[in-house]
Design an enzyme around this catalytic site. Structure first.
Site, PDB file in Angstrom:
ATOM      1  N   PHE A  25     -46.954  -6.361  43.769  1.00 30.08           N
ATOM      2  CA  PHE A  25     -45.814  -6.467  44.551  1.00 30.08           C
ATOM      3  C   PHE A  25     -44.464  -7.163  43.935  1.00 30.08           C
ATOM      4  O   PHE A  25     -44.628  -8.442  43.653  1.00 30.08           O
ATOM      5  CB  PHE A  25     -46.163  -6.739  46.096  1.00 30.08           C
ATOM      6  CG  PHE A  25     -45.245  -6.991  46.889  1.00 30.08           C
ATOM      7  CD1 PHE A  25     -44.648  -5.564  47.490  1.00 30.08           C
ATOM      8  CD2 PHE A  25     -44.587  -8.121  47.567  1.00 30.08           C
ATOM      9  CE1 PHE A  25     -43.807  -5.487  48.527  1.00 30.08           C
ATOM     10  CE2 PHE A  25     -43.636  -7.923  48.615  1.00 30.08           C
ATOM     11  CZ  PHE A  25     -43.278  -6.763  48.891  1.00 30.08           C
ATOM     12  N   SER A  93     -53.131  -8.565  42.030  1.00 28.25           N
ATOM     13  CA  SER A  93     -52.588  -8.951  43.074  1.00 28.25           C
ATOM     14  C   SER A  93     -52.549  -7.575  44.009  1.00 28.25           C
ATOM     15  O   SER A  93     -53.811  -6.992  44.359  1.00 28.25           O
ATOM     16  CB  SER A  93     -51.273  -9.258  42.881  1.00 28.25           C
ATOM     17  OG  SER A  93     -50.659  -9.891  44.249  1.00 28.25           O
ATOM     18  N   MET A  94     -51.313  -6.923  44.591  1.00 28.82           N
ATOM     19  CA  MET A  94     -51.349  -5.843  45.417  1.00 28.82           C
ATOM     20  C   MET A  94     -51.790  -4.737  44.601  1.00 28.82           C
ATOM     21  O   MET A  94     -52.351  -3.730  45.075  1.00 28.82           O
ATOM     22  CB  MET A  94     -50.022  -5.666  45.785  1.00 28.82           C
ATOM     23  CG  MET A  94     -49.641  -4.357  46.494  1.00 28.82           C
ATOM     24  SD  MET A  94     -48.107  -3.568  46.673  1.00 28.82           S
ATOM     25  CE  MET A  94     -47.770  -2.936  45.192  1.00 28.82           C
ATOM     26  N   ASP A 194     -54.399 -20.538  42.464  1.00 35.22           N
ATOM     27  CA  ASP A 194     -53.461 -19.541  42.528  1.00 35.22           C
ATOM     28  C   ASP A 194     -52.644 -20.040  43.817  1.00 35.22           C
ATOM     29  O   ASP A 194     -52.788 -20.151  44.759  1.00 35.22           O
ATOM     30  CB  ASP A 194     -54.192 -18.418  43.094  1.00 35.22           C
ATOM     31  CG  ASP A 194     -53.342 -17.140  43.080  1.00 35.22           C
ATOM     32  OD1 ASP A 194     -52.193 -17.136  43.549  1.00 35.22           O
ATOM     33  OD2 ASP A 194     -53.845 -16.046  42.737  1.00 35.22           O
ATOM     34  N   HIS A 224     -51.506 -17.529  39.443  1.00 34.20           N
ATOM     35  CA  HIS A 224     -51.749 -16.059  40.072  1.00 34.20           C
ATOM     36  C   HIS A 224     -51.547 -14.891  39.021  1.00 34.20           C
ATOM     37  O   HIS A 224     -52.484 -14.258  38.873  1.00 34.20           O
ATOM     38  CB  HIS A 224     -50.639 -15.835  40.945  1.00 34.20           C
ATOM     39  CG  HIS A 224     -50.731 -14.487  41.757  1.00 34.20           C
ATOM     40  ND1 HIS A 224     -51.929 -14.136  42.448  1.00 34.20           N
ATOM     41  CD2 HIS A 224     -49.627 -13.516  41.619  1.00 34.20           C
ATOM     42  CE1 HIS A 224     -51.532 -12.939  42.929  1.00 34.20           C
ATOM     43  NE2 HIS A 224     -50.554 -12.536  42.449  1.00 34.20           N
TER      44      HIS A 224
END
Length: 259
Positions: A25, A93-94, A194, A224
């Site tokens: 994202f 992530s996303m 993270d 992250h």
């Protein structure tokens, strides 16, 4: 609108095994390009698309939502399936959540799933105000660039459009409900530190998927965006081992590993 230098999509033709990678994202393919190149160099067909509204300016992202982002990776998966005998999906992530939904929806059309610091929820008290606040405030501070490695840079937006964040929140809720439909072998790599996505998200995902062949690896030296961080080589090596094991049919069935 011109794409930011370095944020371009990445595609390479290779062998009968295809890999689709999905970025996160407000990020761009740049965050996963070394991972994609590593897999391509080892003979795999690789696709790393640029999600709609990303890689240009944050104002463009205000006009998009999760349906646009998912439609893009769904189209890429279908294209890979037309050219390859087996296809793996992965993401950060996303992007990891997009990959998990692809696995849930495409079933046997996905051979395995590789996720790095997967996101499952928009955290913080502000998440609950998004339905209202997105009409009052256009943006919030950006979330890209959580990297421990000195000098490493992630290309992404320095602002988060709240309309898009609201759509992301809705997507996470939808994807969470579909996690039990994920039955494919799963490789999950998460950072011990993270600052964007908490470890609880990975734990939630692992508790809800129906996969029986599961490997969880903790990355001790990265934040992250681990694909650009100190543990990047470990991610790449574990990924190729995971893919090659499943592509050749050599390995364990019905096991859960932790490392």
């Amino acid at each position: 609108m011109p794409v930011l230098p370095g944020a371009e999509p990445y595609r390479r033709e290779g062998g009968e095994t295809g890999v689709l990678l999905c970025h996160g994202f407000t990020g761009s393919p740049q965050s996963l390009r070394p991972w994609a190149a590593y897999l391509a160099e080892r003979g795999h067909t690789v696709s790393l698309p640029l999600l709609p509204g990303h890689g240009t300016r944050w104002e463009d992202m205000r006009l998009t939502g999760w349906q646009d982002w998912y439609a893009e990776v769904d189209r890429e998966l279908r294209n890979l399936r037309d050219r390859c005998t087996r296809v793996f999906v992965g993401g950060l992530s996303m992007g990891a959540t997009l990959a998990l939904r692809l696995a849930a929806k495409h079933g046997e059309g996905v051979a395995g799933v590789l996720v790095v610091n997967p996101a499952n929820k928009v955290h913080g008290l502000s998440a609950y105000t998004l339905p209202v606040s997105r009409h009052l405030v256009r943006t919030a501070p950006g979330i890209v660039g959580d990297i421990a490695k000195e000098g490493a840079v992630e290309i992404g937006y320095d602002r988060v459009p709240l309309h898009a964040a609201h759509s992301l929140r809705n997507f996470f809720r939808l994807a969470d409900g579909e996690l039990p439909q994920v039955t494919q072998p799963l490789l999950l790599l998460r950072s011990a530190q993270d600052h964007t996505v908490p470890a609880a998200d990975s734990a939630r995902i692992l508790s809800r998927v129906s996969s029986t062949d599961v490997t969880e690896i903790v990355l001790e030296q990265s934040y992250h965006v681990a694909t650009l961080d100190h543990d990047a080589d470990r991610i790449f090596e574990q990924s190729i081992g995971f893919i090659d094991r499943l592509a050749t049919g050599v390995g364990r069935e019905g096991t859960t590993a932790r490392g």
